[in-house]
Motif scaffolding. Sequence first.
Motif, PDB file in Angstrom:
ATOM      1  N   GLN A  17      11.364  21.107  39.569  1.00  0.00           N
ATOM      2  CA  GLN A  17      10.680  21.105  40.858  1.00  0.00           C
ATOM      3  C   GLN A  17      11.504  20.305  41.849  1.00  0.00           C
ATOM      4  O   GLN A  17      11.820  19.136  41.598  1.00  0.00           O
ATOM      5  N   SER A  27      12.916  27.816  37.125  1.00  0.00           N
ATOM      6  CA  SER A  27      12.453  27.951  35.751  1.00  0.00           C
ATOM      7  C   SER A  27      13.632  28.198  34.828  1.00  0.00           C
ATOM      8  O   SER A  27      14.605  28.859  35.212  1.00  0.00           O
ATOM      9  N   TYR A  64      10.919  23.458  33.769  1.00  0.00           N
ATOM     10  CA  TYR A  64      10.928  23.639  35.207  1.00  0.00           C
ATOM     11  C   TYR A  64      11.684  22.506  35.901  1.00  0.00           C
ATOM     12  O   TYR A  64      11.660  21.349  35.448  1.00  0.00           O
ATOM     13  N   ARG A  96      10.749  25.717  43.007  1.00  0.00           N
ATOM     14  CA  ARG A  96      10.653  25.412  41.581  1.00  0.00           C
ATOM     15  C   ARG A  96      11.503  26.402  40.799  1.00  0.00           C
ATOM     16  O   ARG A  96      11.286  27.619  40.878  1.00  0.00           O
ATOM     17  N   ASN A 147      11.747  19.024  45.793  1.00  0.00           N
ATOM     18  CA  ASN A 147      11.024  18.803  47.038  1.00  0.00           C
ATOM     19  C   ASN A 147      11.937  18.203  48.095  1.00  0.00           C
ATOM     20  O   ASN A 147      13.010  17.679  47.769  1.00  0.00           O
ATOM     21  N   SER A 205      10.310  23.200  49.519  1.00  0.00           N
ATOM     22  CA  SER A 205      10.277  22.985  48.066  1.00  0.00           C
ATOM     23  C   SER A 205      10.598  24.279  47.339  1.00  0.00           C
ATOM     24  O   SER A 205      10.397  25.381  47.868  1.00  0.00           O
TER      25      SER A 205
END
Length: 125
Positions: A81, A20, A79, A18, A83, A16
């Motif tokens: 995210q 920004s 953000y 993340r 996965n 994963s």
Amino acid sequence: VQLQASGGGLVQPGGSLRLSCAVGGRTFSDYVVGWFRQAPGKEREFVGAFRWSTNRPYYGGSDRERFSISKDSAKNTVYLQMNSLKPEDTAVYYCAGASRLIVSSMNNERNYRSWGQGTLVTVSS
């Protein structure tokens, strides 16, 4: 309006990450932050977007089950995210900003006025 994407890096398949997107300067209430990506040798494609006023995310393609977009109003940051990353997710990821976009226009990069510099995501073992 200035946008700055960050958070890219090297991650193993299945991992994963993340990203920004910091948004600076004046934004209108109906501001939209979009996420796009461009893999080597391919055209830039729409990943998703976030409408500032309604706190609602929109997703493109088949990534909606693996990707999620959210906002931290206090930090003026959106953000992405990601996965269950796959090697085919390898790309430079960009965030972009636009005002007053209807949903059907969100996936068109030409509708975005401001662009961040991009952050590289590499998915590899």
